[in-house]
Motif scaffolding. Structure first.
Motif, PDB file in Angstrom:
ATOM      1  N   GLN A   1      -6.656   8.823  -6.198  1.00 16.48           N
ATOM      2  CA  GLN A   1      -5.314   8.203  -6.679  1.00 16.48           C
ATOM      3  C   GLN A   1      -5.181   8.736  -8.086  1.00 16.48           C
ATOM      4  O   GLN A   1      -3.739   9.203  -8.329  1.00 16.48           O
ATOM      5  CB  GLN A   1      -5.458   6.897  -7.009  1.00 16.48           C
ATOM      6  CG  GLN A   1      -4.146   6.091  -7.296  1.00 16.48           C
ATOM      7  CD  GLN A   1      -4.222   4.457  -7.362  1.00 16.48           C
ATOM      8  OE1 GLN A   1      -5.026   3.817  -7.033  1.00 16.48           O
ATOM      9  NE2 GLN A   1      -3.133   3.917  -7.818  1.00 16.48           N
TER      10      GLN A   1
ATOM     11  N   GLU B   1      -5.590   5.922  -1.852  1.00 20.46           N
ATOM     12  CA  GLU B   1      -4.269   5.569  -2.563  1.00 20.46           C
ATOM     13  C   GLU B   1      -3.569   7.064  -3.172  1.00 20.46           C
ATOM     14  O   GLU B   1      -3.259   6.879  -4.459  1.00 20.46           O
ATOM     15  CB  GLU B   1      -4.764   4.515  -3.730  1.00 20.46           C
ATOM     16  CG  GLU B   1      -5.288   3.263  -3.220  1.00 20.46           C
ATOM     17  CD  GLU B   1      -4.222   2.407  -2.630  1.00 20.46           C
ATOM     18  OE1 GLU B   1      -2.809   2.702  -2.344  1.00 20.46           O
ATOM     19  OE2 GLU B   1      -4.864   1.359  -2.165  1.00 20.46           O
TER      20      GLU B   1
ATOM     21  N   SER C   1       6.092  10.185  -2.704  1.00 18.06           N
ATOM     22  CA  SER C   1       5.102   9.606  -1.728  1.00 18.06           C
ATOM     23  C   SER C   1       5.360  10.162  -0.212  1.00 18.06           C
ATOM     24  O   SER C   1       4.374  10.621   0.274  1.00 18.06           O
ATOM     25  CB  SER C   1       5.233   7.995  -1.790  1.00 18.06           C
ATOM     26  OG  SER C   1       4.911   7.623  -2.874  1.00 18.06           O
TER      27      SER C   1
ATOM     28  N   THR D   1      -4.502   3.178   1.755  1.00 17.86           N
ATOM     29  CA  THR D   1      -3.110   2.833   0.927  1.00 17.86           C
ATOM     30  C   THR D   1      -3.076   1.215   1.445  1.00 17.86           C
ATOM     31  O   THR D   1      -3.417   0.649   2.410  1.00 17.86           O
ATOM     32  CB  THR D   1      -2.195   3.769   1.663  1.00 17.86           C
ATOM     33  OG1 THR D   1      -1.282   3.233   0.963  1.00 17.86           O
ATOM     34  CG2 THR D   1      -1.784   3.544   2.919  1.00 17.86           C
TER      35      THR D   1
ATOM     36  N   ASP E   1       0.416   0.923   0.970  1.00 16.32           N
ATOM     37  CA  ASP E   1       1.966   1.463   0.990  1.00 16.32           C
ATOM     38  C   ASP E   1       2.366   0.953   2.449  1.00 16.32           C
ATOM     39  O   ASP E   1       2.178   1.989   3.044  1.00 16.32           O
ATOM     40  CB  ASP E   1       2.009   2.781   0.592  1.00 16.32           C
ATOM     41  CG  ASP E   1       3.547   3.040   0.450  1.00 16.32           C
ATOM     42  OD1 ASP E   1       4.300   2.390   0.881  1.00 16.32           O
ATOM     43  OD2 ASP E   1       3.613   4.373  -0.212  1.00 16.32           O
TER      44      ASP E   1
END
Lengths: 299, 219
Positions: free
Chosen positions: B86, B163, B173, B194, B196
């Motif tokens: 990340q 991430e 992203s 993730t 997300d």
């Protein structure tokens, strides 16, 4: 093989680059190591000079046979030649003795007052075949029985004392060298430990992308060896400077005593030896420090 | 490619991070590992990269039973996988080129081959021409792309990402995840941790869900 050498060359160049990026810190460490190494090296080279100087003073282990007044020296010399164990004989006449005394004592013109009444006896300087104390003592006893010899003096005692003093000096140099070598390892170990700590992120990333411990260690080992080698070079420069500064006064002192002696700094093999030792100790200090750091990694 | 069987992980302070977790990811597959914060996603990735060892259970990656992997083989195992973090973990005092070249250099590669591969990797992530720059001069998205180029430059069979879009806006992203998908289409096995959800819904890839250290589903 070519790839292996290329990798080492790259690490070497990168290490030089790291040094150039922090010149003050590098210089400080190098000078610290130089000062650490200069003491034992200076003492060692000083002792070698002293040894060379004393070798020229007298035949080591020779005997001085003082002749009685009025005895023909040729007869006595011939008698001495008959004694087994005699390597050589050098006769110093009373006149030669007086001249040498006038020069070496510094009394010069004062000694001239003895020109018409020379109180010095003739001396036969006898060099024995063997240098063992027992054989020299045996020869001294035989010389004492030769008619016409008033007194025999052995140089062995002071030679033994001088050798003992030089041996003590050498031992002190060895002790100092070990202690200060250890100090060098600690200095470089500590510098490496700080470098490892400041590059912890890089070490971690290198480990994550598959760097072996040898790969991680390599730049630190080069830095350690280079720092040690440069420290030794600094010590050599300091030593040469010190010897240059001392050479003039020592030559003046020698001239006052009628001798011709020049102080010598370390020769090429000693200089290369010191550079190699500095690099080796630097490498060792770095190896210990980085090894400890790598062992403390979790996996 | 990845197989976890009845894996437990308890940290030294007594925290149980994983409890009887098991799933597998086939060679050439792309999967999302998801769950709320503290679900154990990062711990799973650490076990796969052998940054941690399980308290109990078996982890097999690319044919290696990690419990049996000898310490001196660990660097060679890590060269078989690519990892994206990340925080990208770039070396800020090294150029982009040097950062990307690192996995090749540790593998003993030198010269033209390194240059060719680094430039090709930077080309793939859209950063050709930025190789002489330093990471701090790049945007967050560009830094993450450098991290991806570094993870892929040595052509690993498996790509792990923790991430990777955590610090990026939606458009960036999308770009990053599209890159992963492109690599997956070239045969690289991809596992992305993730939370997300938008990306998960957008790609329709396989999802492995964790919750408080337990498996929720591995469908």
């Amino acid at each position: 093989m070519k790839a292996y050498l290329t990798r080492h060359a790259q690490v070497f160049m990168r290490t030089l680059g790291d040094f150039a990026r922090s010149p003050a810190a590098t210089l400080l460490t190098v000078v610290m190591i130089g000062v650490t190494l200069v003491l034992p090296t200076g003492l060692y080279v000083g002792l070698l000079n002293l040894q060379r100087l004393t070798l020229g003073w007298q035949p080591r282990g020779s005997l001085s046979a003082y002749l009685a007044k009025g005895v023909p020296h040729a007869t006595v010399i011939a008698a001495i030649r008959q004694i087994p164990g005699v390597a050589s004989i050098r006769y110093i006449s009373p006149a030669e003795g007086l001249r040498a005394f006038a020069t070496s004592s510094g009394l010069g013109t004062t000694a001239v007052v003895f020109r018409h009444h020379n109180p010095l006896p003739g001396v036969a300087v006898v060099t024995p075949l063997g240098t063992k104390p027992s054989s020299v003592a045996h020869l001294a006893a035989q010389l004492k029985t030769v008619p016409g010899i008033a007194h025999v003096q052995s140089n062995l005692a002071w030679v033994k004392r001088l050798d003992a003093a030089l041996a003590l000096g050498h031992r002190i140099v060895v002790i100092l060298a070990v202690a200060l070598g250890l100090a060098l390892i600690l200095i470089i170990g500590n510098t490496t430990r700080a470098a490892v700590a400041s590059r912890a992120d890089e070490i971690s990333v290198v480990g994550l992308v598959g760097g072996t411990n040898a790969f991680i260690r390599r730049p630190f080992l080069y830095a350690g060896a280079l720092t040690g080698g440069l420290g030794a070079l600094c010590a050599l420069i300091l030593l040469e400077a010190a010897f240059l500064a001392l050479d003039g006064p020592i030559a003046a002192l020698d001239r006052a005593y009628g001798a011709h002696y020049h102080l010598s700094g370390p020769d090429l093999s000693q200089a290369l030896g010191l550079l190699g030792l500095g690099a080796l100790l630097g490498w060792l200090g770095a190896r210990i420090a980085v090894g400890r750091a790598l062992r403390s990694r979790r996996i | 490619m990845i197989e976890l069987k009845h894996v437990f992980k308890r940290y030294s302070l007594g925290t149980e991070a994983l409890s009887d977790v098991g799933f597998s990811v086939a060679r050439g597959e792309m999967a999302f590992l998801t769950g709320p914060s503290g679900a154990g996603k990062s711990t799973v990735l650490k076990l796969i990269c052998l940054l941690e060892r399980p308290t109990r259970g078996q982890v097999v990656v690319n044919g290696h039973d990690l419990a049996r992997l000898r310490p001196h083989r660990l660097p060679y195992f890590r060269r078989e996988i690519g990892v994206v973090f990340q925080d990208n973990r770039l070396l800020n005092e090294r150029t982009v080129f040097d950062n990307v070249a690192l996995p090749l250099l540790v593998a003993g590669m030198t010269g033209d081959e390194v240059r060719k591969r680094v430039l090709a990797a930077l080309d793939k992530v859209g950063l050709r021409g930025r190789e002489r720059g330093f990471p701090l001069a790049l945007s967050g998205g560009e830094q993450q792309r450098v991290g991806i180029a570094r993870a892929l430059v040595h052509r690993p069979a498996l790509l792990i990402a923790d991430e990777p879009t955590g610090n990026l806006d939606a458009a960036l992203s999308d770009d990053i995840i599209d890159l992963f998908q492109e690599f997956n289409h070239h045969g690289v096995t991809v596992l992305i941790a993730t939370h997300d959800l938008r990306q998960i819904e957008r790609l329709q890839a396989r999802v492995i869900r964790l919750g408080e250290g337990h498996m929720v589903n591995a469908a």
